[in-house]
Design an enzyme around this catalytic site. Structure first.
Site, PDB file in Angstrom:
ATOM      1  N   HIS A   1       0.825  -1.214   0.000  1.00 26.18           N
ATOM      2  CA  HIS A   1       0.000   0.000   0.000  1.00 26.18           C
ATOM      3  C   HIS A   1       0.856   1.259   0.000  1.00 26.18           C
ATOM      4  O   HIS A   1       0.362   2.343   0.287  1.00 26.18           O
ATOM      5  CB  HIS A   1      -0.904   0.030   1.232  1.00 26.18           C
ATOM      6  CG  HIS A   1      -1.726  -1.190   1.427  1.00 26.18           C
ATOM      7  ND1 HIS A   1      -2.562  -1.663   0.450  1.00 26.18           N
ATOM      8  CD2 HIS A   1      -1.835  -2.042   2.471  1.00 26.18           C
ATOM      9  CE1 HIS A   1      -3.161  -2.762   0.900  1.00 26.18           C
ATOM     10  NE2 HIS A   1      -2.722  -3.020   2.110  1.00 26.18           N
TER      11      HIS A   1
ATOM     12  N   HIS B   1      -6.845  -4.380  -1.572  1.00 27.60           N
ATOM     13  CA  HIS B   1      -6.088  -5.634  -1.600  1.00 27.60           C
ATOM     14  C   HIS B   1      -6.297  -6.413  -2.887  1.00 27.60           C
ATOM     15  O   HIS B   1      -6.139  -7.625  -2.913  1.00 27.60           O
ATOM     16  CB  HIS B   1      -6.455  -6.511  -0.417  1.00 27.60           C
ATOM     17  CG  HIS B   1      -6.131  -5.868   0.879  1.00 27.60           C
ATOM     18  ND1 HIS B   1      -7.043  -5.078   1.535  1.00 27.60           N
ATOM     19  CD2 HIS B   1      -5.005  -5.840   1.613  1.00 27.60           C
ATOM     20  CE1 HIS B   1      -6.481  -4.616   2.638  1.00 27.60           C
ATOM     21  NE2 HIS B   1      -5.242  -5.055   2.710  1.00 27.60           N
TER      22      HIS B   1
END
Lengths: 332, 212
Positions: free
Chosen positions: A56, A219
């Site tokens: 991320h 995700h």
């Protein structure tokens, strides 16, 4: 799979080496997989610890530094870190005023931080409080899910609460401020493509050229709906409208983030910001501050998310306060 | 075939579980790609490799010691939701088994039941949420019923294995209500749950070891 890696199982360890090589103001515990400020903050101030799966970036390690986090625990790609990492980070950064854990609402993250807090409580040496961020309006039916996910608002919350911590506010104050930010912000994301987890070696899902996923998390998981691809204006509507339907922003100033998922060029992110800003203005929403770029990504996923935070003078002044991290840097 | 599972037997159970996870790493990750985030196979493989290393380095003298090592190693090496869930499972199994060097069928069933209770406390899952609970809970119901009917250790664990497999298969049509798959809503139906699938492997391994 074509990636700039040495080996799928070494991605995290190798990336941590690079982060340390690039940023002299960060210190990396390679065995514990925790990123710290090279210079700890003053005794008597509350420290902020966050963390989560990797992939991320710049979240969370890129937000360690003056005005934001004190430590970030890095998990494997898309896998939450473990309680021993969080407990070690918590003990390391505590300056006697307590530690705030900032957790994105994902089942694994919440369970691991819970176990870390239990371990810390057993030692009874550090006062730990937790804020669970859950800003994702894509999750509607939260009684039958693990609840709204923690996504883009996490970036704004780490900035605002980090600034307040530098002012020497108490742990209880920071918890209240965190809850305020979490209550006033909403996000919605979309994907044009899936992403490729290095250990899996292929895209997490197939997405035909004429389709997109609306309501994705961070995700590479499929979203709430798969719909036909549309032009930027209509995609912006599909992101902004659920946010406005969920929270009445009235005439308050707002902070708006147009975030890239990692695989979308900045020219498209700016184009999307223009569309989002126009739609918000049409609905009477005042944008006081904005942030456009890749701040909470999903590896190489193409797509974006919109976060809108209703702000008052307090939140705006904390937003404007100096920050010096790899990912955000101004005013100092 | 024996009436008790000894410490060596527990270690063989763990070895067999690890072998099955290794064999099916790609399959578990594929299941997780459909409704999760494509890491269940690699996470469990990493965790069980760490477990076998730890168990080999410092052999335990009692069941509680062994399973504490297993649980803590999983908690600290797996991450995600599986780490705390499988970790808590083994920690509670160990606490319930106590400082013994072997378990008969009834003691083993009771220890595993304590593990299930730990999983429920940690993950708050209920029947039909499409989680590991849906394999674990029926397996232990079947094991308890077999033990109550006077079954041998081998028969009781075979019943648990079969019920876990049935429970795993029954997760396919379910809409997930816990974990990351829950965000897919109706789209989570039509896929086996990866956690229930790895749990079925745990009971395959147990039945294999008690039959040997």
């Amino acid at each position: 799979m074509k990636k700039l890696i040495n080996a799928p199982e070494a991605v995290l360890a190798d990336a941590l080496k690079g982060i340390e090589a690039a940023h002299a103001d960060l210190r990396v515990d390679h065995a514990g997989r925790v990123i710290y400020r090279a210079t700890p903050k003053d005794q008597g101030t509350v420290a902020l610890v966050s963390g989560g799966g990797s992939g991320h970036e710049p979240l969370h390690g890129g937000f360690v530094g003056f005005g934001m986090l004190d430590a970030a625990c890095a998990g494997e790609v898309f896998t939450s870190p473990t309680p021993d990492q969080m407990q070690a980070a918590t003990k390391e950064v505590d300056r006697g005023a307590g530690v705030l854990h900032i957790v994105k609402n994902y089942t694994g993250d919440v369970m691991n931080f819970e176990m870390a807090a239990e371990l810390a409580a057993m030692e009874a040496s550090v006062d730990v409080k937790t804020i669970v961020v859950n800003d994702d309006v894509a999750v509607q039916d939260s009684l039958y899910t693990a609840g709204r996910r923690g996504v883009g608002l996490t970036v704004l919350l780490e900035k605002i609460v980090g600034a307040a911590a530098e002012q020497g506010r108490s742990l209880d104050d920071l918890v209240a401020l965190s809850e305020k930010v979490n209550g006033e912000g909403r996000s919605m994301g979309m994907a044009l493509t899936s992403c490729t987890v290095p250990a899996a070696g292929k895209p997490t899902f197939d997405l035909p050229d004429d389709q997109m996923e609306i309501g994705v998390g961070i995700h590479g998981e499929p979203g709430r709906h798969r719909v036909p691809l549309a032009d930027a204006h209509h995609i912006a509507e599909q992101l902004v409208e659920p946010i406005l339907a969920d929270l009445d922003f009235g005439s308050s100033p707002t902070i708006v983030m147009l975030n890239g998922m990692g695989g979308t060029p900045l020219i498209e992110l700016y184009l999307m910001y223009g569309e989002v800003a126009a739609i918000l203005q049409k609905h009477g929403v005042t944008i006081a501050r904005n942030l456009v770029g890749n701040y909470i990504t999903s590896l190489d996923m193409a797509g974006c998310s919109v976060t809108v935070l209703r702000a008052d003078d307090e939140l705006l002044s904390l937003w404007d306060a100096p920050v010096e991290t790899a990912g955000l840097r101004w005013g100092r | 075939m024996s009436t008790t599972l000894t410490l060596d037997g527990f270690v063989r159970w763990l070895e067999s579980f690890r072998a099955r996870i290794d064999e099916q790493t790609a399959y578990l990750t594929e299941l997780d790609s459909a409704i999760g985030d494509a890491d269940h196979g690699s996470n469990m493989a990493r965790g069980m490799a760490a477990v076998m290393t730890k168990v080999g380095e410092s052999p335990a003298a009692t069941a509680d010691e062994l399973f504490k090592t297993v649980g803590m190693t999983l908690v600290t090496s797996v991450g995600g939701a599986s780490g705390p869930l499988y970790g808590t499972f083994f920690l509670r199994v160990g606490m319930a088994a106590g400082p013994v060097s072997e378990c008969d069928a009834a003691a083993l069933a009771a220890a595993l039941r304590a593990g299930l209770e730990g999983v429920v406390a940690r993950g708050k899952a209920e029947a039909g949420d499409k989680t590991m609970f849906d394999a674990l809970s029926p397996a232990l119901d079947a094991m308890d019923a077999a033990v109550a009917a006077g079954a041998s250790l081998e028969e009781a664990t075979a019943a648990a294995r079969d019920a876990a497999a049935t429970g795993r298969d029954a997760t396919e049509p379910l809409v997930a209500r816990k974990g990351r798959a829950s965000y897919l809503g109706e789209r989570s139906a039509g896929h086996l749950d990866p956690g229930a699938t790895s749990t079925a492997l745990l009971f395959e391994a147990l039945a294999e070891v008690t039959a040997a």
